[in-house]
Design an enzyme around this catalytic site. Structure first.
Site, PDB file in Angstrom:
ATOM      1  N   LYS A 198       0.850  -1.194   0.000  1.00 48.02           N
ATOM      2  CA  LYS A 198       0.000   0.000   0.000  1.00 48.02           C
ATOM      3  C   LYS A 198       0.881   1.238   0.000  1.00 48.02           C
ATOM      4  O   LYS A 198       1.709   1.414   0.900  1.00 48.02           O
ATOM      5  CB  LYS A 198      -0.897  -0.037   1.230  1.00 48.02           C
ATOM      6  CG  LYS A 198      -1.759   1.206   1.406  1.00 48.02           C
ATOM      7  CD  LYS A 198      -2.779   0.991   2.512  1.00 48.02           C
ATOM      8  CE  LYS A 198      -3.536   2.274   2.799  1.00 48.02           C
ATOM      9  NZ  LYS A 198      -4.557   2.073   3.843  1.00 48.02           N
ATOM     10  N   LYS A 252      -2.328  -1.632  -3.774  1.00 46.90           N
ATOM     11  CA  LYS A 252      -3.181  -0.440  -3.685  1.00 46.90           C
ATOM     12  C   LYS A 252      -2.363   0.824  -3.792  1.00 46.90           C
ATOM     13  O   LYS A 252      -1.325   0.892  -3.132  1.00 46.90           O
ATOM     14  CB  LYS A 252      -3.884  -0.499  -2.330  1.00 46.90           C
ATOM     15  CG  LYS A 252      -4.792   0.637  -2.011  1.00 46.90           C
ATOM     16  CD  LYS A 252      -5.350   0.457  -0.632  1.00 46.90           C
ATOM     17  CE  LYS A 252      -6.107   1.722  -0.272  1.00 46.90           C
ATOM     18  NZ  LYS A 252      -6.376   1.798   1.134  1.00 46.90           N
TER      19      LYS A 252
HETATM   20  C1  PBG Z   1      -7.400   3.035   6.021  1.00 47.59           C
HETATM   21  C2  PBG Z   1      -7.676   2.956   4.570  1.00 47.59           C
HETATM   22  C3  PBG Z   1      -7.557   3.949   3.591  1.00 47.59           C
HETATM   23  C4  PBG Z   1      -8.078   3.405   2.419  1.00 47.59           C
HETATM   24  C5  PBG Z   1      -8.472   2.113   2.715  1.00 47.59           C
HETATM   25  N1  PBG Z   1      -8.215   1.843   4.036  1.00 47.59           N
HETATM   26  C6  PBG Z   1      -7.105   5.350   3.680  1.00 47.59           C
HETATM   27  C7  PBG Z   1      -5.709   5.648   3.944  1.00 47.59           C
HETATM   28  O1  PBG Z   1      -4.848   4.789   4.073  1.00 47.59           O
HETATM   29  O2  PBG Z   1      -5.451   6.840   4.072  1.00 47.59           O
HETATM   30  C8  PBG Z   1      -8.204   4.113   1.107  1.00 47.59           C
HETATM   31  C9  PBG Z   1      -9.249   3.584   0.191  1.00 47.59           C
HETATM   32  C10 PBG Z   1      -9.656   4.483  -0.900  1.00 47.59           C
HETATM   33  O3  PBG Z   1      -9.056   5.547  -1.164  1.00 47.59           O
HETATM   34  O4  PBG Z   1     -10.627   4.132  -1.583  1.00 47.59           O
HETATM   35  N2  PBG Z   1      -6.071   2.946   6.397  1.00 47.59           N
END
Ligand code: PBG
Length: 327
Positions: A198, A252
């Site tokens: 991520k 992601k």
């Molecule tokens: C929580 C999380 C996030 C997303 C999914 N889980 C936000 C982040 O990490 O700031 C983002 C999902 C999206 O943008 O659709 N940690």
């Protein structure tokens, strides 16, 4: 010289194009993200994500019945927490009456049999909006304390009916901690889908409005990955999580990271999923609404790109819409 090689021959007939297509999409590939909040009969629009709503528990159950009838494979729940319930450590995440827990139970009670997944993180529950409790004085997320808490959150969700948990906080060793906690609880079959790869991405902007979870100071760059880094870093993150028991690996965001998705898919021996994140949704939606692109065509092209790059599952705000289009 006669020109015997003519690739266009395979494109001459639509049935032939269909026959040689490799990428296939089915409603069961999709995981629908849902934002659940307090209240009754609420469908609160999210301004930066037209067509996506914060739902009260009762409205979420109705939405999930609808998604199940369309054949969508799974849903993933995100809690939207009232500011008064947030604190420095995210205690509300451990409350069996929070919106995520109540939605899990109500959905199972309503007879919905779709795969139930929960996002495991603390940014939706902490007053500072970071993904776990902070170290004293430092303003930095305390990795090991967060991992311990994540184990508790996973067990709670499993007890409430989650079939799978998806830790999204990018803490080191989070999978080992969660697996151990689940196993001690006898939840041997609760699967873990790790957001192993991520990136610290600006494509998450609309999500932070949707989940009301922006960091109150700083950013997430001390735990999420730097997109300028080598793909090797992604492979390492994925390998660690697989070794610790992750059943699926998420890459992601999606569209801007297809190279990473391909590399990770080839490197691991578990299925990969890709998250088509909020900003990716918002861009297609905005351009489509303005008539600048053909929304449906661009969504399909994007989903096929994910499949071609190796994804088994796709988390997308278009899940319900795609299932409808595929019918
Ligand atoms: C929580 C999380 C996030 C997303 C999914 N889980 C936000 C982040 O990490 O700031 C983002 C999902 C999206 O943008 O659709 N940690």
């Amino acid at each position: 010289m006669s020109q015997v090689i003519r690739p266009r021959r395979l494109r001459t007939h639509s049935r032939l194009r269909e026959m040689v297509a490799v990428s296939r999409l089915a409603a069961s590939d999709f995981i629908a993200p849902l934002f659940v909040r307090a209240g009754k009969n609420i469908r609160q629009p999210i301004s930066s994500m037209p067509g996506v709503f914060q739902l009260s528990v009762d409205a979420a159950v109705e939405e999930l019945k609808h998604l199940e009838s369309l054949g969508v494979g799974a849903y993933i729940l995100f809690g939207v927490t009232e500011p008064s319930k947030k604190d420095a450590v995210g205690s509300y995440a451990h409350d069996a009456d929070n919106e995520v827990c109540r939605t899990l139970k109500a959905t199972k009670d309503a007879g919905v049999t779709m795969l139930a997944i929960t996002d495991l993180c603390y940014c939706e529950y902490t007053s500072h909006g970071h993904c776990g409790p902070l170290k004293l004085g430092g303003g930095v997320v305390d990795n090991d304390v967060t991992v311990e808490q994540l184990g508790r959150q996973a067990v709670l969700h499993a007890r409430c009916g989650a079939d799978m948990v998806a830790p999204s906080g990018m803490m080191d060793n989070m999978i080992a901690g969660i697996r151990e906690a689940l196993d001690q609880e006898g939840k041997l079959d609760t699967a873990i889908m790790s957001y192993a790869v991520k990136y610290a991405s600006s494509f998450y902007g609309p999500f932070r409005e949707a989940a009301e979870s922006p960091p109150q100071f700083g950013d997430r760059k001390t735990y999420q990955m730097d997109f300028r880094g080598s793909t090797k870093e992604a492979l390492k993150e994925a390998a660690i999580d697989v070794a610790q028991g992750a059943d699926l690996i998420i890459v992601k965001p999606g569209t801007a990271y297809l190279d990473v998705l391909r590399a990770v898919t080839e490197a691991v021996d578990v299925p990969t999923a890709v998250y088509h994140v909020s900003g990716e949704y918002a861009m297609i939606k905005a351009a489509g609404t303005n008539g600048w692109i053909d929304e449906k065509a661009v969504v399909f092209e994007t989903m096929h790109a994910f499949k071609r790059a190796g994804a088994s599952a796709i988390l997308t705000y278009y899940a319900g819409q795609l299932a409808q289009w595929l019918k």
